[in-house]
Design a protein around this motif. Structure first.
Motif, PDB file in Angstrom:
ATOM      1  N   SER A 213     -60.101 -16.231   1.534  1.00 41.06           N
ATOM      2  CA  SER A 213     -59.279 -15.820   2.663  1.00 41.06           C
ATOM      3  C   SER A 213     -58.510 -17.025   3.179  1.00 41.06           C
ATOM      4  O   SER A 213     -59.064 -18.117   3.287  1.00 41.06           O
ATOM      5  N   LEU A 220     -55.869 -12.146   1.873  1.00 40.61           N
ATOM      6  CA  LEU A 220     -56.957 -12.277   0.909  1.00 40.61           C
ATOM      7  C   LEU A 220     -56.345 -12.560  -0.450  1.00 40.61           C
ATOM      8  O   LEU A 220     -55.512 -11.793  -0.938  1.00 40.61           O
ATOM      9  N   LEU A 244     -58.708 -13.437   8.951  1.00 35.61           N
ATOM     10  CA  LEU A 244     -59.804 -13.032   8.065  1.00 35.61           C
ATOM     11  C   LEU A 244     -60.664 -14.247   7.759  1.00 35.61           C
ATOM     12  O   LEU A 244     -60.178 -15.257   7.268  1.00 35.61           O
TER      13      LEU A 244
END
Length: 326
Positions: A213, A220, A244
């Motif tokens: 991430s 991602l 994230l």
């Protein structure tokens, strides 16, 4: 320790809890495939017991990194806790730790024989790096990194004897032998770097690739491992994921459960088409989620509450596995 507000917000991001809006309210409670969340453990933020990363042992226990305390703790499925190890504290409190100004224990992986590897950012050339803890043994630094590094997420390729390490301030994925030694820069460049915040964070090895991430970019990435072991070009597999942090794959599928710190949410991410849905929010007890772990039909979520006036915790919830995609 008093830290100026700008540094506090950056610090929270590093640890896995970004600057959460105090006015934002969660819009939904647990959503399929998650259900029946409950608090397994509450921690004491004042003593630095802020859970940052986790692995599940074969007998169903959790090994948990307590970041500010620089400790590793065992937690049973019933919530009983036992201290496994403590990392040495820098004499100056880690004031030279990049972006933070205090020392922080971070990533965690476990080998089949129960040996743990823990990331440590301490702002000190003699302490920063990866520490090994053999069962019943004392912590030993085996992979050194400079004081300018902030090792964060880690991934283990035990078959090939390699560790991959995300450096959240330098935008580098390091690789090193699991036996220890000097790491080499395995991947770097624009895909891994920060924009306005910190960058590479969570890390996993999955189906012949390193997945990472980039928290600042909200993306991602999948990075295939070439036959010679080098990194292929990074492939964005999902975007629009605000800060994230750490994540976990759902079984053998490519689906991912990930911690979204800024939104105080847990997302189920489908890299096949880049879509995602929110399955847990603050209404379910999240307090700035940092990492997740799956075992069978049980999902564990760690929250460190770095900027929230709340207790750090571990949430456990039922996770329906019938939707898994191979």
């Amino acid at each position: 320790m008093h830290v100026p507000i700008a540094r506090t917000l950056v610090s929270a991001a590093i640890a896995g809890v970004a600057a959460l809006s105090l006015t934002a309210q969660p819009t939904a409670a647990a959503t399929f495939p998650a259900s029946h969340p409950r608090v397994l453990v509450e921690y004491d933020r004042e003593t630095g017991q802020q859970p940052e990363n986790v692995v599940v042992t074969p007998d169903g226990k959790l090994n948990v990194v307590l970041s500010r305390a620089a400790q590793i703790q065992e937690v049973t499925p019933g919530g009983h806790r036992r201290l496994l190890a403590s990392l040495p504290q820098p004499a100056d409190g880690g004031v030279n730790t990049p972006a933070l100004g205090f020392n922080l224990a971070t990533g965690l992986v476990r080998t089949d024989d129960g040996t743990l590897y823990v990331g440590y950012a301490a702002g000190d050339d003699t302490l920063t790096g990866i520490w090994r803890i053999r069962p019943g043994g004392k912590p030993q630094r085996v992979i050194p990194l400079s004081a300018s590094s902030l090792p964060n997420g880690m991934a283990l390729d035990e078959r090939n004897g390699r560790l991959y390490i995300a450096d959240s301030t330098r935008g580098i994925i390091w690789r090193a032998p699991i036996t220890g030694g000097t790491p080499t820069a395995w991947a770097s460049g624009a895909a891994y770097e920060p924009t306005s915040q910190l960058c590479v964070n969570g890390l996993k090895v999955h189906k012949g690739a390193v997945w990472v991430s980039n928290s600042a970019q909200g993306v991602l990435l999948r990075v295939p491992i070439e036959p010679d072991g080098s990194a292929a070009a990074a492939q964005p597999r999902a975007t629009g994921l605000p800060f994230l942090d750490d994540f976990e794959f759902v079984g053998r599928s490519d689906d991912v459960v990930g911690a979204l710190n800024i939104a105080n949410e847990i997302a189920l991410i489908h890299p096949e088409d880049g879509s995602h849905s929110i399955i847990l929010t603050g209404e379910d007890g999240l307090q700035g989620p940092t990492s997740v772990a799956l075992r069978g039909t049980r999902l564990y979520v760690l929250s460190a509450a770095f900027v929230l006036d709340a207790k750090p915790n571990i949430i456990t919830t039922h996770f329906h596995r019938g939707h898994d995609r191979a």
